[in-house]
Write an enzyme that holds these catalytic residues in place. Structure first.
Site, PDB file in Angstrom:
ATOM      1  N   ARG A  35       0.705  -1.075  -0.057  1.00  0.00           N
ATOM      2  CA  ARG A  35       0.077   0.055  -0.108  1.00  0.00           C
ATOM      3  C   ARG A  35       0.802   1.220  -0.007  1.00  0.00           C
ATOM      4  O   ARG A  35       0.523   2.308   0.638  1.00  0.00           O
ATOM      5  CB  ARG A  35      -0.909   0.006   1.088  1.00  0.00           C
ATOM      6  CG  ARG A  35      -2.190  -1.068   0.982  1.00  0.00           C
ATOM      7  CD  ARG A  35      -3.052  -1.054   2.359  1.00  0.00           C
ATOM      8  NE  ARG A  35      -4.062  -1.997   2.343  1.00  0.00           N
ATOM      9  CZ  ARG A  35      -4.598  -2.197   3.366  1.00  0.00           C
ATOM     10  NH1 ARG A  35      -4.197  -1.478   4.488  1.00  0.00           N
ATOM     11  NH2 ARG A  35      -5.231  -3.314   3.719  1.00  0.00           N
ATOM     12  N   ARG A  39      -3.095   6.790   0.998  1.00  0.00           N
ATOM     13  CA  ARG A  39      -3.688   7.685   1.712  1.00  0.00           C
ATOM     14  C   ARG A  39      -2.585   8.201   2.667  1.00  0.00           C
ATOM     15  O   ARG A  39      -2.922   9.699   3.129  1.00  0.00           O
ATOM     16  CB  ARG A  39      -4.999   7.252   2.512  1.00  0.00           C
ATOM     17  CG  ARG A  39      -5.881   6.678   1.723  1.00  0.00           C
ATOM     18  CD  ARG A  39      -7.406   6.338   2.390  1.00  0.00           C
ATOM     19  NE  ARG A  39      -6.833   5.070   2.944  1.00  0.00           N
ATOM     20  CZ  ARG A  39      -7.677   4.491   3.848  1.00  0.00           C
ATOM     21  NH1 ARG A  39      -9.038   5.016   4.122  1.00  0.00           N
ATOM     22  NH2 ARG A  39      -7.181   3.331   4.531  1.00  0.00           N
ATOM     23  N   ARG A  48      -7.034  12.386  -5.294  1.00  0.00           N
ATOM     24  CA  ARG A  48      -8.119  11.825  -4.972  1.00  0.00           C
ATOM     25  C   ARG A  48      -9.234  12.817  -4.774  1.00  0.00           C
ATOM     26  O   ARG A  48     -10.317  12.596  -5.376  1.00  0.00           O
ATOM     27  CB  ARG A  48      -8.245  10.811  -3.913  1.00  0.00           C
ATOM     28  CG  ARG A  48      -9.439   9.978  -3.537  1.00  0.00           C
ATOM     29  CD  ARG A  48      -9.481   8.844  -2.719  1.00  0.00           C
ATOM     30  NE  ARG A  48     -10.589   8.582  -2.422  1.00  0.00           N
ATOM     31  CZ  ARG A  48     -10.742   7.092  -1.675  1.00  0.00           C
ATOM     32  NH1 ARG A  48      -9.808   6.669  -1.351  1.00  0.00           N
ATOM     33  NH2 ARG A  48     -11.983   6.665  -1.638  1.00  0.00           N
ATOM     34  N   ASP A  86      -7.112  -2.856  -7.330  1.00  0.00           N
ATOM     35  CA  ASP A  86      -7.714  -3.477  -6.045  1.00  0.00           C
ATOM     36  C   ASP A  86      -7.881  -5.052  -6.560  1.00  0.00           C
ATOM     37  O   ASP A  86      -8.267  -5.296  -7.600  1.00  0.00           O
ATOM     38  CB  ASP A  86      -9.076  -2.912  -5.787  1.00  0.00           C
ATOM     39  CG  ASP A  86      -9.777  -3.321  -4.584  1.00  0.00           C
ATOM     40  OD1 ASP A  86     -10.423  -4.304  -4.400  1.00  0.00           O
ATOM     41  OD2 ASP A  86      -9.195  -2.738  -3.410  1.00  0.00           O
ATOM     42  N   TYR A 160     -15.024 -12.475  -0.458  1.00  0.00           N
ATOM     43  CA  TYR A 160     -15.653 -11.351  -0.965  1.00  0.00           C
ATOM     44  C   TYR A 160     -17.135 -11.655  -1.640  1.00  0.00           C
ATOM     45  O   TYR A 160     -17.903 -11.008  -1.557  1.00  0.00           O
ATOM     46  CB  TYR A 160     -14.560 -10.433  -1.610  1.00  0.00           C
ATOM     47  CG  TYR A 160     -13.795  -9.546  -0.412  1.00  0.00           C
ATOM     48  CD1 TYR A 160     -13.917  -8.464   0.008  1.00  0.00           C
ATOM     49  CD2 TYR A 160     -12.542 -10.215  -0.307  1.00  0.00           C
ATOM     50  CE1 TYR A 160     -13.316  -7.926   1.085  1.00  0.00           C
ATOM     51  CE2 TYR A 160     -11.500  -9.393   0.555  1.00  0.00           C
ATOM     52  CZ  TYR A 160     -11.978  -8.238   1.246  1.00  0.00           C
ATOM     53  OH  TYR A 160     -11.199  -7.857   2.102  1.00  0.00           O
TER      54      TYR A 160
END
Length: 353
Positions: A35, A39, A48, A86, A160
């Site tokens: 990652r 963020r 973003r 993703d 998922y």
């Protein structure tokens, strides 16, 4: 789609991360962070805000390529870029609807706990923008840096798809696997097939190594781990090796613990990623001799910084000094991580004063 075998180019041969994945020991070890594009970076947050939600960024190839490259611009000593995307792009291509709910995470509809797999309509074109991102990144990647593509491993993606969202113990998927193993096998086989094509196309577009993320592998009992983590991963690795023989494959079975050695032996991945709960000294003794390993700094140690961070880095480097090693975190970098702590980490690993 057959990819013609190719010998590594001189440029590839000069890439430390690829050298380690091919079994060499490099000092200091190459490093990247799971990652690393995300963020905690102000430049990511700014982009973003301009572009919209997470999925909007993934499907804007220019934006996704920019995000992939941002960490290497800020931290030029990182040795790899990891594709910004993703793992749930695969079920999106299989035919589930994918949305990201602010503050809650991804949602897939209809969830397969109460819907039929064969009722889904596949949209393979949903993968095309990802390949364009790979091409754009590879065209702008600095010499010496490696581009890593990725996908979710079949078990984790299936959890998922069955539940329609992330879940703490993956109960819906585990129950379906016990109660109707035939139906669950069909889901796994579909994910395998699409993931194989997806990774081959990433490689064709320019990915030089790939990582299989099995983020929820730790929730399974040993026999189920063998059936739903090791066996599908082994099949994928075998097919990828045949199609793309010079491309290393990193397996990251988070939470596997004592099952790591069996995972490494039976899947035959090129390297094994260790999560932060694994003692690297134990892994060094238990894993096959010479197998490259990746990891495994606790993201919270990076968040803490200071002497705690330096001590944790030293323990990992010392424990894995005798084998090919890629330094990484044990899981993704946390959003609150200060930039200065990442700089401290890089200095500690690379030996800078």
């Amino acid at each position: 789609m057959a990819l013609s075998p190719a010998e590594p180019s001189p440029k590839q041969a000069a890439k430390p991360l690829l050298a380690v994945l091919n079994g060499e020991r490099c000092d200091p070890p190459p490093m990247w962070m799971m990652r690393q594009a995300g963020r905690y970076l102000p430049e990511y947050r700014q982009l973003r805000e301009q572009k919209g939600g997470f999925l909007d960024l993934v499907y804007d190839s220019d934006a996704a390529a920019e995000i992939t490259l941002q960490p290497l611009r800020r931290f030029p000593q990182l040795d790899a870029a990891i594709l910004f995307s993703d793992i749930l792009i695969v079920p999106f291509a299989i035919g589930q609807n994918l949305t990201f709910v602010a503050g809650e995470g991804p949602r897939l509809t209809p969830p397969l706990v109460n819907a039929a797999l064969d009722a889904l309509t596949a949209y393979p074109a949903r993968l095309d923008p990802i390949y364009e991102t790979v091409r754009k990144v590879r065209a702008h990647l600095s010499p010496g840096k490696t581009l890593i593509g990725f996908a979710g491993s079949p078990w984790t993606v299936a959890t998922y798809m069955v539940a329609g969202q992330g879940s703490r113990e993956q109960g819906e998927a585990r129950r379906l696997a016990y109660n109707d193993p035939g139906a669950f096998s069909a889901i796994i086989e579909k994910i395998e097939a699409v993931t194989f094509q997806y990774l081959c196309a990433q490689i064709e577009a320019g990915a030089e190594a790939v990582q299989l993320f099995d983020s929820w592998s730790g929730s399974l009992a040993p026999a189920e781990f063998e059936k739903w983590v090791i066996a599908p991963t082994a099949r994928l690795v075998q097919r990828l090796r045949k199609e793309c023989p010079n491309v290393p494959i990193i397996g990251f079975p988070k939470g596997a613990g004592g099952k790591l050695a069996a995972y490494a032996r039976e899947t035959k991945v090129s390297a094994v990623g260790l999560d932060e709960t694994v003692d690297p000294a134990w892994a060094n003794k238990q894993l096959p001799a010479g197998l490259p390993v990746q990891g495994n700094l606790d993201p919270l140690a990076l968040l803490a910084g200071g002497e705690q961070l330096k001590d944790a880095v030293t323990r990992i480097l010392d424990a894995l000094a005798g084998r090919p090693h890629i330094f990484n975190l044990g899981h993704g970098i946390l959003q609150e991580t200060p930039i200065a702590h990442v700089e401290e980490l890089i200095a500690a690993v690379k030996g800078d004063k």
